[in-house]
Design an enzyme around this catalytic site. Sequence first.
Site, PDB file in Angstrom:
ATOM      1  CE1 TYR A 161      16.878   8.929  27.399  1.00 40.09           C
ATOM      2  CE2 TYR A 161      16.702  10.391  25.497  1.00 40.09           C
ATOM      3  CZ  TYR A 161      16.116   9.709  26.541  1.00 40.09           C
ATOM      4  OH  TYR A 161      14.749   9.796  26.735  1.00 40.09           O
ATOM      5  CE  LYS A 165      14.748   6.387  26.083  1.00 43.53           C
ATOM      6  NZ  LYS A 165      13.782   5.530  26.802  1.00 43.53           N
TER       7      LYS A 165
END
Length: 291
Positions: A161, A165
């Site tokens: 993640y 991001k």
Amino acid sequence: MAVCQDRVVIVTGAGGGLGKAYAELFAAEGAKVVVNDINEKAANVVVSVIKEAGGEAVANTNDITDYEEAALIVKQAIDSFGDLHVVVNNAGVCRDRMFASLSESDWDMVMNVHLKGHFCISSHAVKYWREQSKGGKDVNARIINTSSGAGLQGSIGQSNYAAAKGGIASLTLVQAAELARYGITSNGLAPAARTGMTEDVFADMMKKPEDGFDYYAAENVAPLVVWLGSEAASGVTGKLFEIEGGKLSVADGWRQGPQKDKGARWDVAEIGDAIGSLIDESVPAQKVYGT
């Protein structure tokens, strides 16, 4: 007049959480909204809420991770409302694991939904806007990306993640630099709010209060996103905003720090002392979340 009157907006992952809050506020501010979500029932509920309030919206369930399907989302916006002005890349998913336990499927799922999803729909929108610009139209378009504090500082148990991001934050910078010539801005945000992705992990911290200010309500983030999608935001691009409750800030990104120039090739034996000195002189980074 409403700040987004007659602007056509696509919001991905708009069936709940942050995306729902964005879609509803965009509509309240005069925008015509394509509510994209893989959950058809959830998308239709949001469309119904918008229409009952007097706004305009259509539901869309195309897959943002498939390049050809993403084109259909852009096409639906143009076919339904005659134009497109704003893409809000909001859809996301988590597959949290410590790095040593992370599977290939965990990695691929998160990269596809976040990073590839941002690329697919934005690519088709940009091609549309570029053709408009080349045809002499005054384009005033927006890409609004979703990064995260995990992407800016890292987060224990979220290497996939955080990497996605972080990639989105860098993508935003490059889009802003390349697309300004066509009248397109690109900005990102790192929101902290109670959503389907956070309410289980941070259930106690993000619990809705019985009264008073709901600090982690998704609706607290929506005004920033709607303003960034408006014509008023034409002079703002290449920025990443952090927003949480009533707090709003501009993230201070990577920049060149202290430097030593020997004027010649470094010897291996010299590198350790030089690096130690540079680290001592530099401003410490924020700590990785979870440490």
